[in-house]
Design a protein around this motif. Structure first.
Motif, PDB file in Angstrom:
ATOM      1  N   VAL A  54      27.890 -45.609 -30.258  1.00 51.14           N
ATOM      2  CA  VAL A  54      29.328 -45.854 -30.377  1.00 51.14           C
ATOM      3  C   VAL A  54      29.716 -45.911 -31.852  1.00 51.14           C
ATOM      4  O   VAL A  54      29.039 -46.563 -32.651  1.00 51.14           O
ATOM      5  CB  VAL A  54      29.742 -47.176 -29.696  1.00 51.14           C
ATOM      6  N   VAL A  55      30.816 -45.220 -32.192  1.00 50.33           N
ATOM      7  CA  VAL A  55      31.371 -45.280 -33.548  1.00 50.33           C
ATOM      8  C   VAL A  55      32.659 -46.086 -33.500  1.00 50.33           C
ATOM      9  O   VAL A  55      33.557 -45.786 -32.706  1.00 50.33           O
ATOM     10  CB  VAL A  55      31.662 -43.876 -34.100  1.00 50.33           C
ATOM     11  N   LEU A  56      32.754 -47.102 -34.343  1.00 45.02           N
ATOM     12  CA  LEU A  56      34.016 -47.812 -34.536  1.00 45.02           C
ATOM     13  C   LEU A  56      34.705 -47.147 -35.720  1.00 45.02           C
ATOM     14  O   LEU A  56      34.228 -47.237 -36.852  1.00 45.02           O
ATOM     15  CB  LEU A  56      33.773 -49.297 -34.818  1.00 45.02           C
ATOM     16  N   MET A  57      35.814 -46.467 -35.467  1.00 49.19           N
ATOM     17  CA  MET A  57      36.416 -45.563 -36.451  1.00 49.19           C
ATOM     18  C   MET A  57      37.791 -46.033 -36.916  1.00 49.19           C
ATOM     19  O   MET A  57      38.741 -46.127 -36.121  1.00 49.19           O
ATOM     20  CB  MET A  57      36.566 -44.173 -35.818  1.00 49.19           C
ATOM     21  N   ASP A  58      37.897 -46.318 -38.198  1.00 54.74           N
ATOM     22  CA  ASP A  58      39.202 -46.606 -38.790  1.00 54.74           C
ATOM     23  C   ASP A  58      40.025 -45.325 -38.812  1.00 54.74           C
ATOM     24  O   ASP A  58      39.476 -44.216 -38.858  1.00 54.74           O
ATOM     25  CB  ASP A  58      39.012 -47.137 -40.212  1.00 54.74           C
ATOM     26  N   LEU A  59      41.348 -45.437 -38.783  1.00 56.59           N
ATOM     27  CA  LEU A  59      42.196 -44.251 -38.823  1.00 56.59           C
ATOM     28  C   LEU A  59      42.583 -43.852 -40.237  1.00 56.59           C
ATOM     29  O   LEU A  59      42.505 -42.691 -40.611  1.00 56.59           O
ATOM     30  CB  LEU A  59      43.466 -44.477 -38.002  1.00 56.59           C
ATOM     31  N   ARG A  60      43.002 -44.821 -41.024  1.00 53.44           N
ATOM     32  CA  ARG A  60      43.560 -44.513 -42.338  1.00 53.44           C
ATOM     33  C   ARG A  60      42.492 -44.671 -43.412  1.00 53.44           C
ATOM     34  O   ARG A  60      42.180 -45.773 -43.839  1.00 53.44           O
ATOM     35  CB  ARG A  60      44.761 -45.405 -42.614  1.00 53.44           C
ATOM     36  N   MET A  61      41.954 -43.539 -43.852  1.00 56.31           N
ATOM     37  CA  MET A  61      40.950 -43.508 -44.912  1.00 56.31           C
ATOM     38  C   MET A  61      41.340 -42.438 -45.914  1.00 56.31           C
ATOM     39  O   MET A  61      41.990 -41.448 -45.558  1.00 56.31           O
ATOM     40  CB  MET A  61      39.560 -43.255 -44.306  1.00 56.31           C
ATOM     41  N   PRO A  62      40.963 -42.585 -47.185  1.00 51.33           N
ATOM     42  CA  PRO A  62      41.530 -41.750 -48.253  1.00 51.33           C
ATOM     43  C   PRO A  62      41.116 -40.286 -48.262  1.00 51.33           C
ATOM     44  O   PRO A  62      41.914 -39.414 -48.597  1.00 51.33           O
ATOM     45  CB  PRO A  62      41.055 -42.448 -49.533  1.00 51.33           C
ATOM     46  N   LYS A  63      39.889 -39.951 -47.908  1.00 52.77           N
ATOM     47  CA  LYS A  63      39.422 -38.566 -48.005  1.00 52.77           C
ATOM     48  C   LYS A  63      39.549 -37.849 -46.663  1.00 52.77           C
ATOM     49  O   LYS A  63      40.339 -36.928 -46.507  1.00 52.77           O
ATOM     50  CB  LYS A  63      37.982 -38.538 -48.498  1.00 52.77           C
ATOM     51  N   VAL A  64      38.763 -38.255 -45.704  1.00 47.61           N
ATOM     52  CA  VAL A  64      38.827 -37.689 -44.356  1.00 47.61           C
ATOM     53  C   VAL A  64      39.255 -38.797 -43.417  1.00 47.61           C
ATOM     54  O   VAL A  64      38.538 -39.798 -43.263  1.00 47.61           O
ATOM     55  CB  VAL A  64      37.471 -37.105 -43.917  1.00 47.61           C
ATOM     56  N   ASN A  65      40.430 -38.669 -42.813  1.00 49.33           N
ATOM     57  CA  ASN A  65      40.933 -39.752 -41.972  1.00 49.33           C
ATOM     58  C   ASN A  65      40.198 -39.823 -40.636  1.00 49.33           C
ATOM     59  O   ASN A  65      39.415 -38.945 -40.277  1.00 49.33           O
ATOM     60  CB  ASN A  65      42.448 -39.634 -41.777  1.00 49.33           C
ATOM     61  N   GLY A  66      40.489 -40.879 -39.897  1.00 50.73           N
ATOM     62  CA  GLY A  66      39.788 -41.109 -38.652  1.00 50.73           C
ATOM     63  C   GLY A  66      40.067 -40.076 -37.582  1.00 50.73           C
ATOM     64  O   GLY A  66      39.218 -39.824 -36.714  1.00 50.73           O
ATOM     65  N   LEU A  67      41.239 -39.467 -37.619  1.00 50.25           N
ATOM     66  CA  LEU A  67      41.580 -38.440 -36.640  1.00 50.25           C
ATOM     67  C   LEU A  67      40.679 -37.219 -36.801  1.00 50.25           C
ATOM     68  O   LEU A  67      40.081 -36.729 -35.844  1.00 50.25           O
ATOM     69  CB  LEU A  67      43.047 -38.042 -36.790  1.00 50.25           C
ATOM     70  N   VAL A  68      40.581 -36.725 -38.034  1.00 47.73           N
ATOM     71  CA  VAL A  68      39.722 -35.571 -38.312  1.00 47.73           C
ATOM     72  C   VAL A  68      38.274 -35.926 -38.038  1.00 47.73           C
ATOM     73  O   VAL A  68      37.527 -35.140 -37.436  1.00 47.73           O
ATOM     74  CB  VAL A  68      39.898 -35.110 -39.772  1.00 47.73           C
ATOM     75  N   ALA A  69      37.862 -37.115 -38.473  1.00 52.26           N
ATOM     76  CA  ALA A  69      36.476 -37.531 -38.278  1.00 52.26           C
ATOM     77  C   ALA A  69      36.132 -37.649 -36.798  1.00 52.26           C
ATOM     78  O   ALA A  69      35.024 -37.300 -36.371  1.00 52.26           O
ATOM     79  CB  ALA A  69      36.231 -38.869 -38.977  1.00 52.26           C
TER      80      ALA A  69
END
Length: 218
Positions: A54-69
């Protein structure tokens, strides 16, 4: 997942958030944090280095955001499940993340016990569908142009029994609850869900639920 340790990767650009989640999850029964990443850009390498459930994924990140990731994670050959973390329940990207393949999402201020339970449920194949905010976001999906018609057309490709199972998934029922309601075995329910995913080219149960909501059935 009884008797198994659920391996979690924590992804967040805030070091304090990562530390807090890691400390909390490492203290939860049957859960261990195997790695951390400070940006979506670092997720592929982290998954290569640490087998993850399981990955706990933040959405707002400076380089590659959580949506793309999230899209990249779910495109892997054997993808882990993804739970999106967000600060604001009105974040438009949450719905997009669910469509990208995330199995649900949590607010960052959720109680530790709720986060740990969400990890266990998602790892067991039971995405987070019941919280009030999840339902509101899925209801909003139906307002997208053409979503209702497309969803109805897709569901029309299912058999009558598969359609019943899909609607039950949309209501957030577990496999056991669906089996009891439809007088089926749990194994048969799982088989129906697998066929639904294959027929409709969906990635997980959450996307089945979104489709039934788009169709106005839940």
């Amino acid at each position: 997942m009884a008797g198994m340790t659920i391996r979690v990767l924590v992804v967040d650009d805030d070091a304090l958030v990562r530390a807090g989640l890691t400390m909390m999850l490492d203290g939860a029964e049957g859960v261990v944090v195997v790695g951390e990443a400070a940006d979506g850009e670092a997720v592929p390498a982290a998954l290569d280095a640490h087998p993850t459930d399981v990955v706990l994924m933040d959405l707002r990140m400076p380089k590659v955001n959580g949506l793309v990731a999230t899209r990249r994670v779910r495109a892997r050959a054997e993808p882990p499940e993804v739970i999106v973390l967000t600060t604001f329940d009105t974040d438009e990207n949450v719905l997009r993340a669910l469509r990208a393949g995330a199995s649900g999402f949590l607010l960052k201020d959720s109680p530790p016990t709720q986060i740990a339970e969400a990890v266990r449920r998602v790892a067991a194949g039971e995405p987070i569908l019941s919280p009030r905010i999840t339902r509101r976001l899925m209801d909003r999906a139906a307002t997208e142009a053409g979503a209702h018609e497309r969803a109805r057309a897709a569901l029309a490709r299912l058999s009558e029994r598969e359609h019943e199972v899909a609607v039950a998934v949309g209501h957030g029922h577990t496999n056991a609850e669906i089996a009891a309601t439809l007088h089926l075995s749990v194994a048969t329910v799982k088989a129906h869900i697998t066929r639904i995913l294959t027929k409709l080219e969906l990635g997980n149960r959450t996307q089945i639920a979104l489709l039934t909501h788009d169709a106005g059935l839940c």
